[in-house]
Motif scaffolding. Sequence first.
Motif, PDB file in Angstrom:
ATOM      1  N   LEU A 173     -19.576  15.317  -4.018  1.00 53.63           N
ATOM      2  CA  LEU A 173     -20.969  14.927  -4.238  1.00 53.63           C
ATOM      3  C   LEU A 173     -21.884  16.144  -4.354  1.00 53.63           C
ATOM      4  CD1 LEU A 173     -21.319  11.903  -1.793  1.00 53.63           C
ATOM      5  CD2 LEU A 173     -20.785  11.886  -4.224  1.00 53.63           C
ATOM      6  N   ASP A 174     -22.963  15.966  -5.080  1.00 52.24           N
ATOM      7  CA  ASP A 174     -23.938  17.034  -5.282  1.00 52.24           C
ATOM      8  C   ASP A 174     -24.654  17.355  -3.969  1.00 52.24           C
ATOM      9  OD1 ASP A 174     -26.767  18.090  -6.199  1.00 52.24           O
ATOM     10  OD2 ASP A 174     -25.404  18.332  -7.892  1.00 52.24           O
ATOM     11  N   ARG A 175     -24.913  18.625  -3.739  1.00 50.37           N
ATOM     12  CA  ARG A 175     -25.558  19.045  -2.494  1.00 50.37           C
ATOM     13  C   ARG A 175     -26.962  18.484  -2.367  1.00 50.37           C
ATOM     14  NH1 ARG A 175     -23.931  25.486  -1.943  1.00 50.37           N
ATOM     15  NH2 ARG A 175     -21.668  25.151  -1.675  1.00 50.37           N
ATOM     16  N   ALA A 176     -27.653  18.347  -3.489  1.00 45.67           N
ATOM     17  CA  ALA A 176     -29.011  17.793  -3.447  1.00 45.67           C
ATOM     18  C   ALA A 176     -29.003  16.341  -2.982  1.00 45.67           C
ATOM     19  CB  ALA A 176     -29.666  17.895  -4.824  1.00 45.67           C
ATOM     20  N   LEU A 177     -27.918  15.648  -3.254  1.00 47.58           N
ATOM     21  CA  LEU A 177     -27.805  14.260  -2.823  1.00 47.58           C
ATOM     22  C   LEU A 177     -27.531  14.158  -1.329  1.00 47.58           C
ATOM     23  CD1 LEU A 177     -27.808  11.399  -4.173  1.00 47.58           C
ATOM     24  CD2 LEU A 177     -25.323  11.573  -4.262  1.00 47.58           C
ATOM     25  N   MET A 178     -26.914  15.199  -0.772  1.00 53.30           N
ATOM     26  CA  MET A 178     -26.474  15.160   0.622  1.00 53.30           C
ATOM     27  C   MET A 178     -27.527  15.676   1.600  1.00 53.30           C
ATOM     28  SD  MET A 178     -23.378  14.020   0.263  1.00 53.30           S
ATOM     29  CE  MET A 178     -22.496  14.473   1.742  1.00 53.30           C
ATOM     30  N   ARG A 179     -28.598  16.234   1.090  1.00 53.55           N
ATOM     31  CA  ARG A 179     -29.557  16.852   2.006  1.00 53.55           C
ATOM     32  C   ARG A 179     -30.336  15.820   2.787  1.00 53.55           C
ATOM     33  NH1 ARG A 179     -34.783  16.229   0.908  1.00 53.55           N
ATOM     34  NH2 ARG A 179     -35.576  16.070  -1.226  1.00 53.55           N
ATOM     35  N   ALA A 180     -30.920  16.270   3.907  1.00 51.78           N
ATOM     36  CA  ALA A 180     -31.770  15.398   4.722  1.00 51.78           C
ATOM     37  C   ALA A 180     -32.986  14.965   3.915  1.00 51.78           C
ATOM     38  CB  ALA A 180     -32.199  16.127   5.977  1.00 51.78           C
ATOM     39  N   GLY A 181     -33.374  13.731   4.082  1.00 50.28           N
ATOM     40  CA  GLY A 181     -34.459  13.172   3.289  1.00 50.28           C
ATOM     41  C   GLY A 181     -33.947  12.274   2.201  1.00 50.28           C
ATOM     42  N   ARG A 182     -32.678  12.435   1.840  1.00 54.72           N
ATOM     43  CA  ARG A 182     -32.042  11.497   0.914  1.00 54.72           C
ATOM     44  C   ARG A 182     -30.994  10.695   1.688  1.00 54.72           C
ATOM     45  NH1 ARG A 182     -32.720  15.895  -3.235  1.00 54.72           N
ATOM     46  NH2 ARG A 182     -34.406  15.125  -4.572  1.00 54.72           N
ATOM     47  N   PHE A 183     -29.873  11.319   1.961  1.00 51.10           N
ATOM     48  CA  PHE A 183     -28.927  10.700   2.882  1.00 51.10           C
ATOM     49  C   PHE A 183     -29.045  11.424   4.216  1.00 51.10           C
ATOM     50  CE2 PHE A 183     -26.749   9.284  -1.071  1.00 51.10           C
ATOM     51  CZ  PHE A 183     -26.774   7.922  -0.803  1.00 51.10           C
ATOM     52  N   ASP A 184     -29.852  10.858   5.096  1.00 50.94           N
ATOM     53  CA  ASP A 184     -30.105  11.497   6.388  1.00 50.94           C
ATOM     54  C   ASP A 184     -28.871  11.493   7.273  1.00 50.94           C
ATOM     55  OD1 ASP A 184     -33.162  11.858   6.245  1.00 50.94           O
ATOM     56  OD2 ASP A 184     -32.867   9.785   5.671  1.00 50.94           O
ATOM     57  N   ARG A 185     -28.013  10.512   7.075  1.00 49.61           N
ATOM     58  CA  ARG A 185     -26.854  10.375   7.953  1.00 49.61           C
ATOM     59  C   ARG A 185     -25.577  10.258   7.128  1.00 49.61           C
ATOM     60  NH1 ARG A 185     -28.908   5.826  12.333  1.00 49.61           N
ATOM     61  NH2 ARG A 185     -30.682   7.008  13.147  1.00 49.61           N
ATOM     62  N   GLN A 186     -24.565  10.917   7.627  1.00 42.24           N
ATOM     63  CA  GLN A 186     -23.213  10.734   7.096  1.00 42.24           C
ATOM     64  C   GLN A 186     -22.389  10.054   8.175  1.00 42.24           C
ATOM     65  OE1 GLN A 186     -21.157  13.865   5.058  1.00 42.24           O
ATOM     66  NE2 GLN A 186     -23.058  14.882   4.459  1.00 42.24           N
ATOM     67  N   ILE A 187     -21.935   8.855   7.878  1.00 40.65           N
ATOM     68  CA  ILE A 187     -21.164   8.077   8.842  1.00 40.65           C
ATOM     69  C   ILE A 187     -19.697   8.130   8.425  1.00 40.65           C
ATOM     70  CG2 ILE A 187     -20.871   5.801   9.893  1.00 40.65           C
ATOM     71  CD1 ILE A 187     -23.778   5.213   9.120  1.00 40.65           C
ATOM     72  N   HIS A 188     -18.870   8.766   9.235  1.00 37.15           N
ATOM     73  CA  HIS A 188     -17.458   8.915   8.909  1.00 37.15           C
ATOM     74  C   HIS A 188     -16.686   7.702   9.409  1.00 37.15           C
ATOM     75  CE1 HIS A 188     -17.606  13.089   7.448  1.00 37.15           C
ATOM     76  NE2 HIS A 188     -18.610  13.209   8.304  1.00 37.15           N
ATOM     77  N   VAL A 189     -16.031   7.044   8.490  1.00 35.78           N
ATOM     78  CA  VAL A 189     -15.213   5.867   8.798  1.00 35.78           C
ATOM     79  C   VAL A 189     -13.760   6.282   8.628  1.00 35.78           C
ATOM     80  CG1 VAL A 189     -14.801   3.437   8.271  1.00 35.78           C
ATOM     81  CG2 VAL A 189     -17.062   4.430   7.879  1.00 35.78           C
ATOM     82  N   GLU A 190     -13.095   6.604   9.740  1.00 31.88           N
ATOM     83  CA  GLU A 190     -11.732   7.148   9.694  1.00 31.88           C
ATOM     84  C   GLU A 190     -10.700   6.045   9.872  1.00 31.88           C
ATOM     85  OE1 GLU A 190     -11.282  10.101   8.811  1.00 31.88           O
ATOM     86  OE2 GLU A 190     -13.336  10.847   8.995  1.00 31.88           O
ATOM     87  N   LEU A 191      -9.436   6.431   9.709  1.00 27.71           N
ATOM     88  CA  LEU A 191      -8.342   5.489   9.940  1.00 27.71           C
ATOM     89  C   LEU A 191      -8.364   5.030  11.399  1.00 27.71           C
ATOM     90  CD1 LEU A 191      -5.456   7.250   7.978  1.00 27.71           C
ATOM     91  CD2 LEU A 191      -6.635   5.150   7.317  1.00 27.71           C
ATOM     92  N   PRO A 192      -8.090   3.770  11.664  1.00 24.85           N
ATOM     93  CA  PRO A 192      -8.185   3.260  13.033  1.00 24.85           C
ATOM     94  C   PRO A 192      -7.086   3.815  13.934  1.00 24.85           C
ATOM     95  CG  PRO A 192      -7.284   1.590  11.573  1.00 24.85           C
ATOM     96  CD  PRO A 192      -7.720   2.727  10.696  1.00 24.85           C
ATOM     97  N   ASP A 193      -7.422   4.001  15.195  1.00 27.69           N
ATOM     98  CA  ASP A 193      -6.416   4.426  16.165  1.00 27.69           C
ATOM     99  C   ASP A 193      -5.711   3.194  16.729  1.00 27.69           C
ATOM    100  OD1 ASP A 193      -8.185   3.258  17.940  1.00 27.69           O
ATOM    101  OD2 ASP A 193      -9.043   5.156  18.617  1.00 27.69           O
ATOM    102  N   LEU A 194      -4.912   3.404  17.783  1.00 28.37           N
ATOM    103  CA  LEU A 194      -4.091   2.320  18.329  1.00 28.37           C
ATOM    104  C   LEU A 194      -4.941   1.138  18.781  1.00 28.37           C
ATOM    105  CD1 LEU A 194      -1.282   1.351  19.206  1.00 28.37           C
ATOM    106  CD2 LEU A 194      -1.667   2.491  21.397  1.00 28.37           C
ATOM    107  N   ASN A 195      -5.985   1.394  19.560  1.00 26.08           N
ATOM    108  CA  ASN A 195      -6.821   0.305  20.061  1.00 26.08           C
ATOM    109  C   ASN A 195      -7.578  -0.404  18.935  1.00 26.08           C
ATOM    110  OD1 ASN A 195      -6.036   0.905  22.701  1.00 26.08           O
ATOM    111  ND2 ASN A 195      -7.689   2.413  22.959  1.00 26.08           N
ATOM    112  N   GLU A 196      -8.070   0.368  17.970  1.00 23.98           N
ATOM    113  CA  GLU A 196      -8.813  -0.227  16.861  1.00 23.98           C
ATOM    114  C   GLU A 196      -7.898  -1.074  15.973  1.00 23.98           C
ATOM    115  OE1 GLU A 196     -12.419   3.014  16.203  1.00 23.98           O
ATOM    116  OE2 GLU A 196     -10.505   3.284  15.166  1.00 23.98           O
ATOM    117  N   ARG A 197      -6.650  -0.635  15.812  1.00 24.41           N
ATOM    118  CA  ARG A 197      -5.718  -1.444  15.028  1.00 24.41           C
ATOM    119  C   ARG A 197      -5.471  -2.788  15.716  1.00 24.41           C
ATOM    120  NH1 ARG A 197      -2.928   3.446  14.536  1.00 24.41           N
ATOM    121  NH2 ARG A 197      -1.284   2.746  15.943  1.00 24.41           N
ATOM    122  N   GLY A 198      -5.400  -2.775  17.047  1.00 21.73           N
ATOM    123  CA  GLY A 198      -5.254  -4.034  17.767  1.00 21.73           C
ATOM    124  C   GLY A 198      -6.424  -4.966  17.525  1.00 21.73           C
ATOM    125  N   GLU A 199      -7.639  -4.441  17.516  1.00 22.77           N
ATOM    126  CA  GLU A 199      -8.815  -5.262  17.252  1.00 22.77           C
ATOM    127  C   GLU A 199      -8.798  -5.811  15.822  1.00 22.77           C
ATOM    128  OE1 GLU A 199     -12.251  -2.973  18.089  1.00 22.77           O
ATOM    129  OE2 GLU A 199     -11.696  -2.520  20.160  1.00 22.77           O
TER     130      GLU A 199
END
Length: 674
Positions: free
Chosen positions: A359-385
């Motif tokens: 992604l372009d750096r201008a798109l990633m700066r604060a004021g546009r996308f203020d937050r980056q939320i990382h959604v990773e592969l689930p661990d053992l407990n999350e897979r159970g849920e």
Amino acid sequence: MAENNNKNKQKPNLGNFGTGGKPPKFNPYWIYGIVIVIFLAIQYFSFGGGPVKTTWSEVKNTMLANHDIERIVVVNRDEAQVYLKEDSYDDYADKLNTGFGAPSKFGPHFVYTIGSVETFEDNLQQAQANFNDSDKVPVEYSTVPNYFGDILSWVLPFLIIIAIWWWIFRRMSKGAGGGGGGGNIFNVGKSQAKVFDKDSRVSTTFKDVAGLAEAKQEVEEVVSFLKSPAKYTKLGGKIPKGALLVGPPGTGKTLLAKAVAGEANVPFFSMSGSDFVEMFVGVGASRVRDLFKQAKEKAPCIVFIDEIDAIGRARGRNPNMGSNDERENTLNQLLTEMDGFDTNSGVIILAATNRADMLDRALMRAGRFDRQIHVELPDLNERGEIFQVHLRPIKLSKDIDASFLAKQTPGFSGADIANVCNEAALIAARKDKDEVSRQDFLDAVDRIIGGLEKKNKIISKDEKRRIAYHEAGHATISWLLEHAHPLVKVTIVPRGKALGAAWYLPEERSLTTKEQLLDEMCSALGGRAAEEIIFGTISSGAQNDLEKITKQAYAMISIFGMSPKVGNVSFYDSTGQNEYGFTKPYSEKTAELIDAEAKELIESQYQRALQVLKEHSEGHRKLGERLLEKEVIFGEDLEEIFGKRPWVREELTAEQQTVIAPKPAEEANPATSA
């Protein structure tokens, strides 16, 4: 009652137009059909009827011979119209009485084609050679303009061109129907976003999103801000303008956005990044403007752009240099709308991608996308849920436990787990079972990992023996090395594109040491080493193993800095900004050093694999023969031959070490033999 019955009897039969049916809707195309029918009627019919077709022979032998013709009119120099005398009309009544199209009594009564005026005049002169001058038939010449034909000849080509143009552009702009496009070519620049508001709500909520506790907390805060902004603004806080969901495919990014739409109770605009891209220049930027225009009108609201990397790729990295880049124009407009001169109060942007490095750096700066939320592969407990969510609609047997299934699927994403549950139900239905059992889930995991089992695949005895000892080599070394993943299942039954495969129970860890990587590399080379020891020759069966350990060796040296000669350096570009670079980040001398170090590293682990197999040759042969006999062996067989592993991870229970079907660390290449 009698009166009512009489009324019902007198009620006319309306057919489909009665109380039960509805009259057909008016279609504007009916008007075009009616106009065409009217023109055809004017062209081919007249109110007084038309003349009857005849021939020159009949005119000459009958009408001229009997002196029945009053006059002949030559129309447009190619057609002769014959007018009969009034007292001769009755003699031809049987020929002229043709119903609705009968000619008028005043004529013309007959018509025929003359070919040319000269031929007509010669024939008429010869036919009347013996007639008196008073009996000769007068001939008139007239020109009758064909207004309909002339107009049609001019208009028809344009109508055909317009029809083709309309048909082509209507097909091109089919996508313009969504979000106000209406399927019209002039609306192709309209936004394609699907709008979910109070009239069309999304049923997905945060209860349907299992795991992802941290990610849910972030987006729940956005929803909370929209519901009660005073809670945050009284402390001086401002609503975040955008949140970017980043993570591998299948981890639930789009599902999380749907849950936001279901929880927010505000208008929700949803579209894909590819919906902005069109073959017409300027359409992408126009759709961005129209999207934000609609969003401002319905603020506060949420705009969700899925797969934003389709338009958000870094500018200046397009290989088509020098040409107009529609994607960059779209991105520029998106940047302006997100945080430009105009304010977008109350409009929150959610986006999802698995290629955040592009992604372009201008798109990633604060004021546009203020937050980056990382959604990773689930661990053992999350897979159970996640399993608990997807097991709800399935009819399960009593031996099913979500935690047990979670232990069988290390490295699986949420989409993979959903696929496992669906595949298990299909397998149980295929076996005509009334409920889904534990074994069905284990078979489903095998099916997803290795593919469909092919017991009828033709394999010679020599090939089968080589495959068995190849897989036994992997199993032996992985059982005897401390940091290798413990093997729990080996099969030589062809499955999918693989002729043989080994299943391991990978340790869920965040960091990997050099010793762990070396042990895994040695275990992967166990198949090639076993072939050389047992048969004295090697085969193509180790292609997948060699590909994997080659990449691993180069990563250890050039990315992880695990080579003493190359040093603590890393040539990996995690930002992805050098994707189209033409130069390496190191010299040719360093490249030669990296190649030499990788070759030396692989060779040392291969010699180590040979040594381990020679030291435990008897156990290796027993394991190979047992694999030939049973075709499938488990961790219990290895424990019986080699004894218990002296290195047992404390965090694993005995049940975890004896599971039947975890995700494998190796799958054979379809072009190889094992």
